[in-house]
Design a protein around this motif. Sequence first.
Motif, PDB file in Angstrom:
ATOM      1  N   GLU A 139       1.348  -0.914  -0.057  1.00  0.00           N
ATOM      2  CA  GLU A 139       0.248  -0.203   0.257  1.00  0.00           C
ATOM      3  C   GLU A 139       0.933   0.936  -0.052  1.00  0.00           C
ATOM      4  N   ILE A 140       1.728   1.546   0.699  1.00  0.00           N
ATOM      5  CA  ILE A 140       3.068   2.086   0.846  1.00  0.00           C
ATOM      6  C   ILE A 140       3.541   2.787  -0.593  1.00  0.00           C
ATOM      7  N   MET A 141       4.130   1.401  -1.350  1.00  0.00           N
ATOM      8  CA  MET A 141       4.312   1.524  -2.614  1.00  0.00           C
ATOM      9  C   MET A 141       3.114   2.108  -3.234  1.00  0.00           C
ATOM     10  N   GLY A 142       1.624   2.469  -3.100  1.00  0.00           N
ATOM     11  CA  GLY A 142       0.913   2.295  -3.894  1.00  0.00           C
ATOM     12  C   GLY A 142       0.381   1.474  -5.073  1.00  0.00           C
ATOM     13  N   LEU A 143       0.425   0.494  -4.537  1.00  0.00           N
ATOM     14  CA  LEU A 143      -0.387  -0.748  -4.807  1.00  0.00           C
ATOM     15  C   LEU A 143      -1.117  -1.885  -3.949  1.00  0.00           C
ATOM     16  N   SER A 144      -2.383  -1.059  -3.527  1.00  0.00           N
ATOM     17  CA  SER A 144      -3.236  -1.342  -2.395  1.00  0.00           C
ATOM     18  C   SER A 144      -4.127  -1.745  -3.300  1.00  0.00           C
ATOM     19  N   LYS A 145      -4.077  -2.544  -4.760  1.00  0.00           N
ATOM     20  CA  LYS A 145      -4.828  -3.383  -6.107  1.00  0.00           C
ATOM     21  C   LYS A 145      -4.608  -4.141  -6.243  1.00  0.00           C
ATOM     22  N   GLY A 146      -3.428  -4.693  -6.162  1.00  0.00           N
ATOM     23  CA  GLY A 146      -2.504  -5.354  -6.488  1.00  0.00           C
ATOM     24  C   GLY A 146      -0.998  -4.846  -7.237  1.00  0.00           C
ATOM     25  N   ILE A 147       0.062  -5.503  -7.072  1.00  0.00           N
ATOM     26  CA  ILE A 147       1.183  -6.133  -7.778  1.00  0.00           C
ATOM     27  C   ILE A 147       1.395  -6.050  -9.144  1.00  0.00           C
ATOM     28  N   THR A 148       2.193  -5.527  -9.896  1.00  0.00           N
ATOM     29  CA  THR A 148       2.418  -4.716 -10.579  1.00  0.00           C
ATOM     30  C   THR A 148       3.062  -5.901 -11.857  1.00  0.00           C
ATOM     31  N   GLY A 149       3.175  -5.457 -13.166  1.00  0.00           N
ATOM     32  CA  GLY A 149       4.337  -6.202 -14.102  1.00  0.00           C
ATOM     33  C   GLY A 149       5.312  -5.437 -13.824  1.00  0.00           C
ATOM     34  N   TYR A 150       5.257  -3.770 -13.394  1.00  0.00           N
ATOM     35  CA  TYR A 150       6.297  -3.642 -13.342  1.00  0.00           C
ATOM     36  C   TYR A 150       7.504  -3.897 -12.210  1.00  0.00           C
ATOM     37  N   ILE A 151       8.730  -3.942 -13.228  1.00  0.00           N
ATOM     38  CA  ILE A 151       9.782  -4.934 -12.230  1.00  0.00           C
ATOM     39  C   ILE A 151       9.814  -3.747 -11.518  1.00  0.00           C
ATOM     40  N   TYR A 152      10.031  -1.993 -10.493  1.00  0.00           N
ATOM     41  CA  TYR A 152      10.340  -2.132  -9.266  1.00  0.00           C
ATOM     42  C   TYR A 152       9.322  -2.094  -8.204  1.00  0.00           C
ATOM     43  N   HIS A 153       8.332  -2.790  -8.713  1.00  0.00           N
ATOM     44  CA  HIS A 153       6.814  -3.285  -8.015  1.00  0.00           C
ATOM     45  C   HIS A 153       7.059  -4.552  -7.145  1.00  0.00           C
ATOM     46  N   SER A 154       7.187  -5.620  -8.316  1.00  0.00           N
ATOM     47  CA  SER A 154       7.406  -6.540  -8.055  1.00  0.00           C
ATOM     48  C   SER A 154       8.419  -7.177  -7.143  1.00  0.00           C
ATOM     49  N   VAL A 155       9.399  -7.133  -7.176  1.00  0.00           N
ATOM     50  CA  VAL A 155      11.164  -7.163  -6.945  1.00  0.00           C
ATOM     51  C   VAL A 155      11.192  -6.983  -5.512  1.00  0.00           C
ATOM     52  N   PRO A 156      10.935  -5.505  -4.996  1.00  0.00           N
ATOM     53  CA  PRO A 156      10.526  -4.842  -3.979  1.00  0.00           C
ATOM     54  C   PRO A 156       9.974  -6.172  -2.761  1.00  0.00           C
ATOM     55  N   ALA A 157       8.834  -5.898  -3.892  1.00  0.00           N
ATOM     56  CA  ALA A 157       7.447  -6.347  -3.286  1.00  0.00           C
ATOM     57  C   ALA A 157       7.735  -7.963  -1.908  1.00  0.00           C
ATOM     58  N   ALA A 158       8.611  -8.938  -3.344  1.00  0.00           N
ATOM     59  CA  ALA A 158       8.970  -9.898  -2.846  1.00  0.00           C
ATOM     60  C   ALA A 158      10.337 -10.754  -2.185  1.00  0.00           C
ATOM     61  N   ILE A 159      11.191  -9.545  -2.258  1.00  0.00           N
ATOM     62  CA  ILE A 159      12.208  -9.466  -1.130  1.00  0.00           C
ATOM     63  C   ILE A 159      12.161  -8.944  -0.039  1.00  0.00           C
ATOM     64  N   TYR A 160      11.439  -8.273   0.226  1.00  0.00           N
ATOM     65  CA  TYR A 160      10.659  -7.643   1.127  1.00  0.00           C
ATOM     66  C   TYR A 160      10.159  -8.178   2.228  1.00  0.00           C
ATOM     67  N   ALA A 161       8.796  -9.219   1.473  1.00  0.00           N
ATOM     68  CA  ALA A 161       8.385 -10.460   1.857  1.00  0.00           C
ATOM     69  C   ALA A 161       9.646 -11.617   2.261  1.00  0.00           C
ATOM     70  N   TRP A 162      10.533 -11.317   1.198  1.00  0.00           N
ATOM     71  CA  TRP A 162      11.698 -12.478   2.117  1.00  0.00           C
ATOM     72  C   TRP A 162      12.386 -12.152   3.030  1.00  0.00           C
ATOM     73  N   TYR A 163      12.545 -10.779   3.462  1.00  0.00           N
ATOM     74  CA  TYR A 163      13.156 -10.677   4.225  1.00  0.00           C
ATOM     75  C   TYR A 163      12.679 -10.435   6.005  1.00  0.00           C
ATOM     76  N   LEU A 164      11.309 -10.298   5.983  1.00  0.00           N
ATOM     77  CA  LEU A 164      10.034 -10.140   6.624  1.00  0.00           C
ATOM     78  C   LEU A 164       9.698 -11.656   7.119  1.00  0.00           C
ATOM     79  N   HIS A 165       9.628 -12.260   6.268  1.00  0.00           N
ATOM     80  CA  HIS A 165       9.603 -13.287   6.742  1.00  0.00           C
ATOM     81  C   HIS A 165      10.297 -14.676   6.495  1.00  0.00           C
ATOM     82  N   TYR A 166      11.660 -14.575   6.710  1.00  0.00           N
ATOM     83  CA  TYR A 166      12.900 -15.134   6.705  1.00  0.00           C
ATOM     84  C   TYR A 166      12.795 -16.798   7.196  1.00  0.00           C
ATOM     85  N   GLY A 167      13.140 -17.553   6.147  1.00  0.00           N
ATOM     86  CA  GLY A 167      13.418 -18.613   6.338  1.00  0.00           C
ATOM     87  C   GLY A 167      11.837 -19.491   7.162  1.00  0.00           C
ATOM     88  N   ASP A 168      10.603 -18.761   6.179  1.00  0.00           N
ATOM     89  CA  ASP A 168       9.319 -19.174   6.155  1.00  0.00           C
ATOM     90  C   ASP A 168       8.990 -19.590   5.084  1.00  0.00           C
TER      91      ASP A 168
END
Length: 360
Positions: free
Chosen positions: A228-257
Amino acid sequence: MDIFRDKFRGIILGTAVGDALGLPAEGLSRKRVEKFFKGRWHHRLIFNKGMVSDDTEHTVFTAQCLIAHPDSPEKFIRKLAWSLRWWILFLPAGAGWATLRAVIRLWAGFSPEKSGVYSAGNGPAMRSAVLGAFFARDINNRNFEKPDAFIRASTMITHTDPRALTGAKAVAYITALGFQRDLIQKPELKEFIDLIRFPGKTDPEWIQITDSMSRCLQKDISVKEFAEIMGLSKGITGYIYHSVPAAIYAWYLHYGDFETTLSTILNCGGDTDTAGAIAGAVAGSVTGEKGIPQDWIKGIWEWPISINVLKKLSDALYFKAYGLEKKSDISFFGPGTILRNLFFIIIILMHGFRRLFPPY
Protein backbone atom coordinates in the motif's frame (compact mmCIF):
# COMPACT_ATOMS: atom_id res chain seq x y z
CA MET A 1 21.32 -34.42 0.57
CA ASP A 2 23.97 -31.70 0.39
CA ILE A 3 22.62 -28.37 1.68
CA PHE A 4 23.51 -26.54 -1.53
CA ARG A 5 21.97 -29.22 -3.73
CA ASP A 6 18.79 -28.84 -1.67
CA LYS A 7 18.93 -25.06 -2.14
CA PHE A 8 19.18 -25.40 -5.93
CA ARG A 9 16.07 -27.53 -5.79
CA GLY A 10 14.46 -24.98 -3.49
CA ILE A 11 14.98 -22.20 -6.03
CA ILE A 12 13.64 -24.03 -9.10
CA LEU A 13 10.82 -25.83 -7.30
CA GLY A 14 10.05 -22.62 -5.38
CA THR A 15 9.72 -20.78 -8.69
CA ALA A 16 7.33 -23.43 -10.02
CA VAL A 17 5.25 -23.47 -6.83
CA GLY A 18 4.91 -19.68 -6.71
CA ASP A 19 4.07 -19.57 -10.39
CA ALA A 20 1.46 -22.36 -10.20
CA LEU A 21 -0.24 -21.14 -7.01
CA GLY A 22 -0.39 -17.56 -8.26
CA LEU A 23 -1.55 -18.29 -11.79
CA PRO A 24 -5.31 -18.65 -11.08
CA ALA A 25 -5.28 -15.29 -9.29
CA GLU A 26 -3.25 -13.40 -11.92
CA GLY A 27 -4.73 -10.01 -12.75
CA LEU A 28 -7.23 -10.01 -9.90
CA SER A 29 -7.29 -7.10 -7.48
CA ARG A 30 -6.42 -7.70 -3.87
CA LYS A 31 -10.08 -7.44 -2.86
CA ARG A 32 -11.18 -10.02 -5.44
CA VAL A 33 -8.34 -12.34 -4.42
CA GLU A 34 -9.61 -12.17 -0.83
CA LYS A 35 -13.12 -13.09 -2.02
CA PHE A 36 -12.11 -15.78 -4.52
CA PHE A 37 -9.36 -17.52 -2.57
CA LYS A 38 -10.23 -17.97 1.07
CA GLY A 39 -8.20 -19.91 3.59
CA ARG A 40 -4.78 -21.44 3.04
CA TRP A 41 -3.38 -21.19 -0.47
CA HIS A 42 -3.61 -24.38 -2.51
CA HIS A 43 -3.67 -25.29 -6.19
CA ARG A 44 -6.87 -24.19 -7.88
CA LEU A 45 -6.18 -24.13 -11.61
CA ILE A 46 -7.90 -27.42 -12.49
CA PHE A 47 -9.19 -30.19 -10.20
CA ASN A 48 -7.15 -28.79 -7.29
CA LYS A 49 -4.00 -29.09 -9.36
CA GLY A 50 -1.66 -26.41 -10.65
CA MET A 51 0.27 -25.71 -13.84
CA VAL A 52 3.16 -23.36 -14.53
CA SER A 53 3.55 -20.48 -16.96
CA ASP A 54 6.38 -18.64 -18.70
CA ASP A 55 8.02 -17.76 -15.37
CA THR A 56 9.02 -21.37 -14.76
CA GLU A 57 9.75 -22.06 -18.42
CA HIS A 58 12.26 -19.18 -18.58
CA THR A 59 13.89 -20.44 -15.40
CA VAL A 60 14.30 -23.85 -17.07
CA PHE A 61 15.83 -22.31 -20.20
CA THR A 62 18.27 -20.23 -18.16
CA ALA A 63 19.38 -23.27 -16.16
CA GLN A 64 19.86 -25.36 -19.32
CA CYS A 65 21.95 -22.64 -20.95
CA LEU A 66 24.09 -22.22 -17.82
CA ILE A 67 24.80 -25.94 -17.73
CA ALA A 68 25.86 -25.84 -21.38
CA HIS A 69 27.94 -22.65 -21.18
CA PRO A 70 28.94 -21.77 -17.59
CA ASP A 71 32.01 -19.73 -18.54
CA SER A 72 30.95 -17.72 -21.58
CA PRO A 73 28.14 -15.15 -21.38
CA GLU A 74 28.33 -14.81 -25.17
CA LYS A 75 27.68 -18.52 -25.79
CA PHE A 76 25.15 -18.58 -22.97
CA ILE A 77 23.07 -15.81 -24.50
CA ARG A 78 23.21 -17.29 -28.00
CA LYS A 79 21.83 -20.58 -26.67
CA LEU A 80 19.19 -18.73 -24.64
CA ALA A 81 18.18 -16.86 -27.79
CA TRP A 82 17.44 -20.14 -29.55
CA SER A 83 15.53 -21.41 -26.52
CA LEU A 84 13.31 -18.33 -26.69
CA ARG A 85 12.87 -18.60 -30.46
CA TRP A 86 11.59 -22.17 -30.20
CA TRP A 87 9.56 -21.40 -27.09
CA ILE A 88 7.44 -18.81 -28.88
CA LEU A 89 6.66 -21.26 -31.69
CA PHE A 90 5.11 -23.63 -29.16
CA LEU A 91 2.31 -21.11 -28.46
CA PRO A 92 2.97 -20.17 -24.83
CA ALA A 93 0.04 -18.48 -23.08
CA GLY A 94 0.61 -15.17 -21.35
CA ALA A 95 3.98 -14.18 -22.80
CA GLY A 96 4.95 -10.67 -21.75
CA TRP A 97 4.58 -8.00 -24.41
CA ALA A 98 8.23 -6.92 -24.22
CA THR A 99 9.46 -10.52 -24.33
CA LEU A 100 7.18 -11.29 -27.28
CA ARG A 101 8.51 -8.32 -29.26
CA ALA A 102 12.11 -9.25 -28.41
CA VAL A 103 11.66 -12.84 -29.60
CA ILE A 104 10.07 -11.62 -32.84
CA ARG A 105 13.16 -9.43 -33.31
CA LEU A 106 15.35 -12.50 -32.75
CA TRP A 107 13.49 -14.34 -35.51
CA ALA A 108 13.83 -11.25 -37.71
CA GLY A 109 17.60 -11.55 -37.50
CA PHE A 110 18.54 -9.25 -34.64
CA SER A 111 21.43 -10.51 -32.54
CA PRO A 112 20.77 -11.39 -28.88
CA GLU A 113 22.72 -8.28 -27.91
CA LYS A 114 20.33 -6.06 -29.89
CA SER A 115 17.01 -7.88 -29.72
CA GLY A 116 15.79 -6.33 -26.47
CA VAL A 117 13.17 -3.59 -26.28
CA TYR A 118 12.96 -0.68 -23.87
CA SER A 119 10.88 -2.08 -21.05
CA ALA A 120 11.10 -2.50 -17.27
CA GLY A 121 8.85 -5.55 -17.14
CA ASN A 122 9.38 -8.64 -15.02
CA GLY A 123 11.00 -10.95 -17.60
CA PRO A 124 14.62 -10.55 -16.47
CA ALA A 125 13.73 -10.96 -12.78
CA MET A 126 12.16 -14.37 -13.35
CA ARG A 127 15.35 -15.57 -15.05
CA SER A 128 17.89 -14.22 -12.58
CA ALA A 129 17.42 -16.33 -9.44
CA VAL A 130 19.19 -19.34 -10.97
CA LEU A 131 22.02 -17.01 -12.04
CA GLY A 132 22.37 -15.81 -8.47
CA ALA A 133 22.49 -19.40 -7.24
CA PHE A 134 25.01 -20.51 -9.85
CA PHE A 135 27.37 -17.62 -9.11
CA ALA A 136 26.62 -17.42 -5.38
CA ARG A 137 30.23 -17.79 -4.30
CA ASP A 138 31.35 -14.95 -6.57
CA ILE A 139 28.54 -12.66 -5.44
CA ASN A 140 29.01 -13.39 -1.74
CA ASN A 141 32.73 -12.65 -2.12
CA ARG A 142 31.79 -9.40 -3.90
CA ASN A 143 33.29 -10.56 -7.18
CA PHE A 144 30.52 -9.20 -9.36
CA GLU A 145 32.19 -9.08 -12.78
CA LYS A 146 31.33 -12.58 -14.02
CA PRO A 147 27.81 -12.89 -12.55
CA ASP A 148 26.95 -9.38 -13.70
CA ALA A 149 28.00 -10.26 -17.25
CA PHE A 150 25.56 -13.20 -17.28
CA ILE A 151 22.77 -11.20 -15.61
CA ARG A 152 23.23 -8.39 -18.10
CA ALA A 153 23.14 -10.82 -21.05
CA SER A 154 20.00 -12.51 -19.72
CA THR A 155 18.33 -9.13 -19.21
CA MET A 156 19.31 -7.29 -22.39
CA ILE A 157 18.13 -10.06 -24.69
CA THR A 158 14.54 -8.94 -23.94
CA HIS A 159 14.60 -5.74 -21.80
CA THR A 160 16.96 -2.78 -22.26
CA ASP A 161 15.56 -0.39 -19.65
CA PRO A 162 18.27 0.01 -16.94
CA ARG A 163 15.61 -0.58 -14.29
CA ALA A 164 15.13 -4.12 -15.62
CA LEU A 165 18.82 -4.82 -15.02
CA THR A 166 18.64 -3.34 -11.51
CA GLY A 167 15.69 -5.57 -10.60
CA ALA A 168 17.33 -8.66 -12.08
CA LYS A 169 20.55 -8.04 -10.15
CA ALA A 170 18.64 -7.51 -6.91
CA VAL A 171 16.95 -10.91 -7.25
CA ALA A 172 20.25 -12.62 -8.13
CA TYR A 173 22.12 -11.02 -5.23
CA ILE A 174 19.43 -11.92 -2.69
CA THR A 175 19.36 -15.49 -3.99
CA ALA A 176 23.12 -15.69 -3.55
CA LEU A 177 22.82 -14.33 -0.01
CA GLY A 178 20.52 -17.25 0.80
CA PHE A 179 23.35 -19.60 -0.17
CA GLN A 180 25.64 -18.65 2.69
CA ARG A 181 25.96 -21.86 4.68
CA ASP A 182 26.18 -20.08 8.05
CA LEU A 183 23.20 -17.82 7.35
CA ILE A 184 20.88 -19.42 9.86
CA GLN A 185 19.47 -16.16 11.16
CA LYS A 186 18.33 -13.45 8.79
CA PRO A 187 21.09 -11.02 7.79
CA GLU A 188 21.39 -7.67 9.47
CA LEU A 189 19.03 -5.12 7.96
CA LYS A 190 21.89 -2.86 6.89
CA GLU A 191 23.62 -5.73 5.06
CA PHE A 192 20.37 -6.59 3.30
CA ILE A 193 19.60 -3.00 2.27
CA ASP A 194 23.18 -2.28 1.17
CA LEU A 195 23.16 -5.40 -1.02
CA ILE A 196 19.89 -4.65 -2.80
CA ARG A 197 20.69 -0.94 -3.11
CA PHE A 198 23.97 -1.64 -4.86
CA PRO A 199 22.56 -2.62 -8.29
CA GLY A 200 20.71 0.71 -8.63
CA LYS A 201 22.95 2.94 -6.56
CA THR A 202 22.75 5.79 -9.10
CA ASP A 203 18.98 5.53 -9.68
CA PRO A 204 17.00 7.92 -7.42
CA GLU A 205 13.82 5.84 -7.80
CA TRP A 206 15.57 2.66 -6.65
CA ILE A 207 17.25 4.47 -3.75
CA GLN A 208 13.85 5.77 -2.66
CA ILE A 209 12.37 2.27 -2.83
CA THR A 210 15.16 0.73 -0.76
CA ASP A 211 14.92 3.56 1.78
CA SER A 212 11.20 2.85 2.09
CA MET A 213 11.89 -0.86 2.55
CA SER A 214 14.37 -0.08 5.31
CA ARG A 215 11.96 2.17 7.20
CA CYS A 216 9.11 -0.34 6.89
CA LEU A 217 11.23 -3.28 8.00
CA GLN A 218 12.42 -1.36 11.03
CA LYS A 219 8.76 -0.94 12.01
CA ASP A 220 7.90 -4.57 11.18
CA ILE A 221 5.25 -3.44 8.70
CA SER A 222 3.39 -6.25 6.91
CA VAL A 223 3.80 -7.06 3.23
CA LYS A 224 0.28 -5.79 2.47
CA GLU A 225 0.99 -2.49 4.22
CA PHE A 226 4.29 -2.15 2.39
CA ALA A 227 2.49 -2.73 -0.91
CA GLU A 228 0.00 0.00 0.00
CA ILE A 229 2.84 2.40 0.80
CA MET A 230 4.23 1.67 -2.67
CA GLY A 231 0.84 2.52 -4.19
CA LEU A 232 -0.07 -1.11 -4.88
CA SER A 233 -3.26 -1.42 -2.86
CA LYS A 234 -5.05 -2.96 -5.87
CA GLY A 235 -2.29 -5.45 -6.63
CA ILE A 236 1.36 -5.86 -7.54
CA THR A 237 1.94 -4.79 -11.13
CA GLY A 238 4.21 -6.18 -13.83
CA TYR A 239 6.66 -3.30 -13.33
CA ILE A 240 9.95 -4.71 -12.06
CA TYR A 241 10.28 -1.92 -9.46
CA HIS A 242 7.00 -3.14 -7.96
CA SER A 243 7.31 -6.93 -8.11
CA VAL A 244 10.94 -7.30 -7.05
CA PRO A 245 10.78 -4.99 -3.97
CA ALA A 246 7.57 -6.68 -2.81
CA ALA A 247 9.06 -10.18 -3.20
CA ILE A 248 12.36 -9.46 -1.47
CA TYR A 249 10.60 -7.45 1.26
CA ALA A 250 8.52 -10.57 2.02
CA TRP A 251 11.71 -12.67 1.87
CA TYR A 252 13.35 -10.59 4.58
CA LEU A 253 10.29 -10.05 6.76
CA HIS A 254 9.43 -13.76 6.84
CA TYR A 255 12.97 -15.06 6.44
CA GLY A 256 13.17 -18.85 6.42
CA ASP A 257 9.39 -19.36 6.26
CA PHE A 258 8.56 -20.35 2.68
CA GLU A 259 4.81 -20.69 3.11
CA THR A 260 4.30 -17.33 4.82
CA THR A 261 6.63 -15.52 2.41
CA LEU A 262 4.74 -16.78 -0.61
CA SER A 263 1.26 -16.47 0.88
CA THR A 264 1.73 -12.83 1.82
CA ILE A 265 2.79 -12.00 -1.72
CA LEU A 266 -0.13 -13.86 -3.31
CA ASN A 267 -2.56 -12.13 -0.94
CA CYS A 268 -1.55 -8.79 -2.50
CA GLY A 269 -3.15 -9.67 -5.85
CA GLY A 270 -2.10 -8.35 -9.24
CA ASP A 271 0.66 -10.12 -11.17
CA THR A 272 0.52 -13.02 -8.74
CA ASP A 273 2.18 -15.70 -10.86
CA THR A 274 5.35 -13.70 -11.54
CA ALA A 275 5.55 -12.06 -8.11
CA GLY A 276 4.90 -15.52 -6.64
CA ALA A 277 7.60 -17.10 -8.80
CA ILE A 278 10.16 -14.50 -7.71
CA ALA A 279 9.19 -14.79 -4.04
CA GLY A 280 9.22 -18.59 -4.27
CA ALA A 281 12.70 -18.59 -5.80
CA VAL A 282 14.31 -16.32 -3.22
CA ALA A 283 12.53 -18.04 -0.33
CA GLY A 284 13.64 -21.42 -1.66
CA SER A 285 17.27 -20.25 -1.67
CA VAL A 286 17.09 -20.25 2.14
CA THR A 287 14.74 -23.14 2.90
CA GLY A 288 15.69 -25.53 0.12
CA GLU A 289 13.24 -28.11 -1.14
CA LYS A 290 12.70 -29.42 2.37
CA GLY A 291 11.18 -26.09 3.47
CA ILE A 292 8.52 -26.04 0.73
CA PRO A 293 5.16 -27.57 1.67
CA GLN A 294 5.05 -30.96 -0.03
CA ASP A 295 1.41 -30.62 -1.06
CA TRP A 296 2.37 -27.50 -3.01
CA ILE A 297 5.06 -29.43 -4.88
CA LYS A 298 3.04 -32.60 -5.48
CA GLY A 299 0.02 -30.56 -6.58
CA ILE A 300 1.75 -29.31 -9.71
CA TRP A 301 0.37 -31.23 -12.69
CA GLU A 302 2.85 -30.79 -15.54
CA TRP A 303 4.16 -32.49 -18.65
CA PRO A 304 6.62 -32.66 -20.34
CA ILE A 305 8.50 -30.44 -17.84
CA SER A 306 7.41 -32.45 -14.83
CA ILE A 307 8.44 -32.02 -11.20
CA ASN A 308 10.84 -34.91 -11.69
CA VAL A 309 12.45 -33.07 -14.61
CA LEU A 310 12.76 -29.90 -12.50
CA LYS A 311 14.50 -31.85 -9.74
CA LYS A 312 16.95 -33.42 -12.20
CA LEU A 313 17.61 -30.02 -13.75
CA SER A 314 18.27 -28.52 -10.31
CA ASP A 315 20.72 -31.31 -9.50
CA ALA A 316 22.52 -30.94 -12.83
CA LEU A 317 22.88 -27.20 -12.25
CA TYR A 318 24.28 -27.88 -8.77
CA PHE A 319 26.79 -30.41 -10.13
CA LYS A 320 27.96 -27.96 -12.78
CA ALA A 321 28.20 -25.03 -10.34
CA TYR A 322 30.38 -27.01 -7.93
CA GLY A 323 32.49 -28.77 -10.55
CA LEU A 324 31.21 -32.24 -9.76
CA GLU A 325 31.68 -34.77 -12.53
CA LYS A 326 28.16 -36.12 -12.42
CA LYS A 327 25.59 -36.15 -15.18
CA SER A 328 21.83 -36.23 -15.00
CA ASP A 329 19.40 -37.10 -17.74
CA ILE A 330 17.32 -33.92 -17.96
CA SER A 331 15.82 -34.51 -21.37
CA PHE A 332 12.11 -34.20 -21.95
CA PHE A 333 9.81 -34.50 -24.95
CA GLY A 334 10.03 -30.93 -26.24
CA PRO A 335 7.47 -31.23 -29.08
CA GLY A 336 4.91 -32.33 -26.50
CA THR A 337 4.96 -28.77 -25.20
CA ILE A 338 2.68 -27.56 -27.98
CA LEU A 339 0.00 -30.09 -27.00
CA ARG A 340 0.38 -29.09 -23.38
CA ASN A 341 0.10 -25.41 -24.29
CA LEU A 342 -3.10 -25.91 -26.28
CA PHE A 343 -4.65 -27.62 -23.26
CA PHE A 344 -3.29 -24.85 -21.02
CA ILE A 345 -4.83 -22.11 -23.17
CA ILE A 346 -8.26 -23.74 -22.87
CA ILE A 347 -7.95 -23.79 -19.07
CA ILE A 348 -6.87 -20.13 -18.98
CA LEU A 349 -9.85 -19.14 -21.15
CA MET A 350 -12.17 -20.99 -18.79
CA HIS A 351 -10.74 -19.04 -15.85
CA GLY A 352 -11.17 -15.81 -17.76
CA PHE A 353 -14.83 -16.62 -18.38
CA ARG A 354 -15.36 -17.47 -14.70
CA ARG A 355 -14.08 -14.03 -13.69
CA LEU A 356 -16.99 -12.35 -15.48
CA PHE A 357 -19.21 -13.46 -12.60
CA PRO A 358 -19.28 -12.68 -8.84
CA PRO A 359 -17.77 -12.28 -6.37
CA TYR A 360 -16.64 -8.80 -7.41
